[in-house]
Enzyme design. Structure first.
Site, PDB file in Angstrom:
ATOM      1  CE  LYS A 108      -7.145   0.924   4.377  1.00  0.00           C
ATOM      2  NZ  LYS A 108      -5.911   1.671   4.737  1.00  0.00           N
ATOM      3  CD  GLU A 124      -2.597   1.132   2.705  1.00  0.00           C
ATOM      4  OE1 GLU A 124      -3.686   1.707   2.748  1.00  0.00           O
ATOM      5  OE2 GLU A 124      -2.091   0.541   3.694  1.00  0.00           O
ATOM      6  CB  CYS A 126      -3.649  -1.478   5.459  1.00  0.00           C
ATOM      7  SG  CYS A 126      -2.514  -0.890   6.760  1.00  0.00           S
TER       8      CYS A 126
END
EC number: 3.5.1.92
Length: 513
Positions: free
Chosen positions: A178, A79, A211
């Protein structure tokens, strides 16, 4: 009139498809020391943005080429690897591209500018195609909107933190926006609904998320529970938080708890405690990297089973609920772990049996140390409550951990080194969830592959004496259904709230997340 496929043809096709699939594959992850933009919130030109992104892509190209030369079938990059951080909405905009839905059937390397100016996607596509390797990368997506959309942002566009996957022909096969943005990551928008993104290969089915997503049910758990993917690809920019949320520690535990392969690619930025990448199988870590001493990136490769065999389902409360509390006679005390108030009991002696409880959770430990080192203190802790610092998530945690000093007030503080090895340990708890992630972390953030396992009755136990001194042995449980329950009380103390503002806020501001 409808016709049916003859049975012998169907059987033939089945065996042909099975024959074309691979039983194993070689995975690669690259921990990238990103070149960052200048610390300014003033937007740069598109040309300046492209210049920075191409500098990072030059480095990623070397890693991708090297991985392919060593036989890798897929590589995951981190990321924020292509443009870094330090952005607000406006300053991020020059770095964004319009990323289409993969259903458009597009190979950017062959068909440039089909969707406007997309040089980053074109370069990633060509890297995948020219090296015959799947490439997973993280970039920014932009989508225009107007007043016909009541949720359209005031600047007339959505901006998404986005993962893309290009197959070995250079075709865009996956795009994921995300869902769970980290605190302060306000340069991006949250998608209107969680996106469940998968892609199929000849070496298994894959799911993707990014993440902070790993701590929540959607899309992470849904990909495994409902879509039965074999492998997760995981671009991340992860700041290590001891004792329970170090990157290699938690990501390997998630792979074991969910019984999937897990390919974690982290940013390398030691000054922000960002390091820790790995290739994890359901039963053990296969390769990992943790480096706080150098400024260099690192390429990892390892072979994995394409379809990892699913171990028997664990009943996480079976053993713990069948035994009586192991009374030590030691007085319980409170300690703070990442702003949550745990109930602890100090371990005394080189061996013993202990129980500690908090609310509905009771944790049981049996252990034997290799030797009793006078200047080190270990404690058994329990936490059953709602964490509300950088996110809102309900936890049940049983943990054996090394206190930072011999002062019991430091039990739960970040300790990075230890000297005490354990001959054996067995940890269990009365968990109210099936989602429990087993962690074993040794001194200096090292893992212990092949040294422990989980039994079907919910015990995390050692298979041999530990190869290094122990920082923590932990069962990290998540009760997703209680994240937003009105009766879920926060485990955050008033003192911790003050510390949170002092410690967390400057980190977030410095990263502009």
């Amino acid at each position: 009139m409808t016709t049916q496929l003859p049975a012998y043809v169907a059987i033939l096709l089945f065996y042909v498809s099975r024959a074309s699939c691979q039983d194993t594959f070689t995975a690669a992850v690259y921990e990238h020391a990103a070149i960052l933009p200048n610390a300014t919130l003033t937007p740069v030109s598109r040309e300046e943005a492209l210049a920075l992104m191409n500098r990072n892509l030059d480095i990623l190209e070397g890693a991708i080429t090297s991985a392919a030369d060593q036989g890798a079938h897929i590589i995951v990059t981190p990321e924020d690897a292509i443009y870094g951080w330090n952005f607000n909405r406006d300053s991020l905009y020059p770095y964004l591209e319009d990323i289409p839905d993969p259903e458009v059937n597009w190979i950017p390397c062959n068909n440039r500018n089909r969707f406007g100016q997309t040089p980053v996607q074109e370069r990633l596509s060509c890297l995948a195609k020219n090296n015959s390797i799947y490439v997973v990368a993280n970039i920014g997506d932009k989508k225009p909107c107007d007043t016909s959309d009541p949720q359209c942002p005031p600047d007339g566009r959505y901006q998404y933190n986005t993962d893309v996957v290009f197959d070995s022909q250079g075709k865009l096969v996956a795009r994921y926006h995300k869902q769970n943005l980290f605190m302060g990551e306000n340069q991006f928008n949250v998608p209107k609904e969680p996106e469940i993104v998968t892609f199929n290969t000849t070496f298994g089915s894959f799911g993707i998320f990014t993440c902070f997503d790993i701590l929540f049910h959607d899309p992470a758990v849904t990909l495994v529970k409902d879509f039965h993917v074999d492998t997760i690809v995981f671009p991340t920019a992860w700041m290590n938080v001891l004792p329970h949320l170090s990157a290699v520690e938690f990501h390997s535990a998630w792979a074991m708890g969910m019984r999937v392969n897990f390919l974690a690619s982290n940013i390398h930025y030691p000054s922000k405690k960002m390091t820790g990448s790995g290739i994890y199988a359901p039963n053990s870590s296969r390769a990992f990297h943790y480096d706080m001493k150098t400024e260099e990136g690192k390429l990892l490769l390892s072979q994995l089973d394409s379809h990892p065999s699913h171990s028997a389902v664990v009943n996480w409360t079976s053993y713990a609920s069948s035994i009586e509390a192991l009374s030590s006679g030691n007085k319980e005390f409170k300690g703070t772990v990442f702003f949550d108030e745990f109930t602890f009991v100090k371990l005394t002696g080189v061996a013993g049996n202990y129980t500690v409880c908090q609310k509905d959770l009771c944790c049981h430990l049996s252990y034997k140390m290799s030797e009793n080192i006078p200047n080190e203190v270990y404690a058994l802790g329990a936490f059953d409550g709602l964490h509300t610092v950088e996110g809102r998530y309900y936890l049940q945690i049983c943990t054996l951990l090394k206190c930072k000093t011999t002062n019991l007030n430091t039990c739960g503080d970040s300790a990075e080194t230890a000297s005490t090895r354990f001959e054996m340990f067995s940890l269990s708890g009365t968990f109210g969830t099936q989602y429990v992630f087993p962690e074993v972390l040794l001194s200096e953030n090292q893992l212990a592959p092949g040294e422990f396992q989980v039994s079907t009755d919910g015990r995390l136990f050692s298979l041999k004496p530990t190869s290094g001194p122990v920082l923590t042995v932990t069962l990290f449980g998540r009760l997703y259904e209680k994240d937003w329950a009105s009766n879920a009380s926060s485990g955050l103390t008033a003192q911790a709230r003050i510390i949170m503002l002092i410690v967390i806020a400057p980190i977030v501001c410095s990263l502009s997340w």
